[in-house]
Structure formats: C-alpha cells, structure tokens
Enzyme design. Structure first.
Site, PDB file in Angstrom:
ATOM      1  N   HIS A 222     -10.893  18.505  -1.265  1.00  0.00           N
ATOM      2  CA  HIS A 222     -10.305  18.644   0.067  1.00  0.00           C
ATOM      3  C   HIS A 222     -10.774  17.539   1.007  1.00  0.00           C
ATOM      4  O   HIS A 222     -11.115  17.775   2.162  1.00  0.00           O
ATOM      5  CB  HIS A 222     -10.576  20.043   0.645  1.00  0.00           C
ATOM      6  CG  HIS A 222      -9.753  21.087  -0.027  1.00  0.00           C
ATOM      7  ND1 HIS A 222     -10.156  21.697  -1.192  1.00  0.00           N
ATOM      8  CD2 HIS A 222      -8.541  21.595   0.270  1.00  0.00           C
ATOM      9  CE1 HIS A 222      -9.240  22.557  -1.572  1.00  0.00           C
ATOM     10  NE2 HIS A 222      -8.238  22.510  -0.709  1.00  0.00           N
TER      11      HIS A 222
ATOM     12  N   CYS B  44       0.857  -1.174   0.000  1.00  0.00           N
ATOM     13  CA  CYS B  44       0.000   0.000   0.000  1.00  0.00           C
ATOM     14  C   CYS B  44       0.898   1.231   0.000  1.00  0.00           C
ATOM     15  O   CYS B  44       1.805   1.351   0.831  1.00  0.00           O
ATOM     16  CB  CYS B  44      -0.874  -0.024   1.253  1.00  0.00           C
ATOM     17  SG  CYS B  44      -2.108   1.255   1.298  1.00  0.00           S
TER      18      CYS B  44
ATOM     19  N   GLU C 185      -4.375  13.441 -12.774  1.00  0.00           N
ATOM     20  CA  GLU C 185      -3.814  13.589 -11.431  1.00  0.00           C
ATOM     21  C   GLU C 185      -2.503  14.367 -11.442  1.00  0.00           C
ATOM     22  O   GLU C 185      -2.043  14.808 -10.402  1.00  0.00           O
ATOM     23  CB  GLU C 185      -3.615  12.240 -10.754  1.00  0.00           C
ATOM     24  CG  GLU C 185      -2.522  11.381 -11.329  1.00  0.00           C
ATOM     25  CD  GLU C 185      -2.321  10.081 -10.570  1.00  0.00           C
ATOM     26  OE1 GLU C 185      -3.146   9.712  -9.714  1.00  0.00           O
ATOM     27  OE2 GLU C 185      -1.315   9.415 -10.848  1.00  0.00           O
TER      28      GLU C 185
END
Length: 171
Positions: free
Chosen positions: A75, A31, A158
């Site tokens: 956010h 991860c 991204e």
C-alpha cells in the site's frame, strides 16, 4: 565419498503479497502513467539439510521474513531513487517526483517506499527483495540452519502469468 546433495525449498502464500502503485520509465523520456498491481511473491532457498532437523530452513521463519519485507512496501507508491530520468525529492512530509525537471507528482511521504533501484520493474523488485532477504538470512546465520545456504531466489508476479525471478548466491 558420499554424493553431495542439496535441496531447494520454496514459499508462496496468500499473505506474502503487496498492493502498490508505480510507474516505469521507458527508452527516451517516456514515462508511463501511475497505476497499481496486486503483486505476489515466491521465495526459494537452496542448501544442504541441517543434520539435527532434516530441513533446509524453517518454513515459518522464511514466511515471516518475506511477510515483513513485503509489508514495508504494501500500500505504498514505489519510487526508484536511482533513476536518471526522475528526480525524487523529500520535502518535509511530502515526496515530489519530477520527470525531465517538471513536477509530476506530490505524495505524502508516509505513502511512499523510496527504493534503491533504477526502475520499479518486477525484475528490480525481485532483485531488491532477494537482496533484503539475503541480508536478513545472513544476520540470522542462515535462518538458524547449521548447513550453509547456497542461494536465494525471489519471484515477483505483477499479474497472472507475468513475473520476473532473480537468483542470488549466498556464499
């Protein structure tokens, strides 16, 4: 019979963006660490022209729709609810995220976006946003268009030059 024609219209604006934190899981149980991006989105729809207005969809409606959707995840910490490697649990006003059963993170619930996706990759974010936009357009009757929309496409970037695009049929 006259030839059948369709148009594709797209919207990408400086305010159809979201800044969010995330991490993804890789093969095995690896991860990555929590980090963030300033994501940009682009939405496109394809369909025929409305005979009254001579447009596919009102740009203002499409912009407002995408702005509303990205504001929901702006956010926030993006957390995948369908990831078999992670355990995401709401506990009171907090959300805990465990990897292989060991607690890793505890976040305030108000700072999280719990998403029905398997991983917070740009591919899954594009699919999620396209699906949400499709549902909204269907509820609105194709954005008020008298002509049926054929498909929707959402791109999520991204980082500059690093994006994924998902296309979904509306019929």
């Amino acid at each position: 019979m006259p030839p059948r024609s369709e148009f594709k219209v797209s919207v990408t604006k400086d305010n159809i963006v979201f800044a969010s934190a995330h991490f993804i899981t890789f093969p095995g149980h690896r991860c990555e660490t929590l980090h963030g991006h300033n994501y940009r989105t682009r939405v496109s729809v394809q369909g025929g022209l409305d005979p009254e207005t001579a447009y596919v969809i009102d740009f203002a409606e499409l912009k407002q729709l995408m702005k509303r959707l990205v504001d929901e995840i702006d956010h926030r910490v993006l957390l995948p609810l369908q990831n078999a490697k992670l355990q995401v649990k709401e506990v009171g006003d907090s959300v805990t995220v465990a990897d292989e059963g060991a607690p890793r993170y505890v976040f305030p619930k108000r700072d999280c976006a719990l998403l029905p996706i398997p991983n917070t990759t740009v591919e899954m974010l594009a699919q999620y946003l396209a699906g949400r936009a499709r549902l909204e357009l269907e509820r609105a009757g194709g954005g008020g268009n008298a002509v049926e929309l054929k498909w929707i496409e959402v791109e999520v970037e991204e980082n500059f030059g690093q994006s994924a695009t998902y296309r979904e049929s509306l019929t």
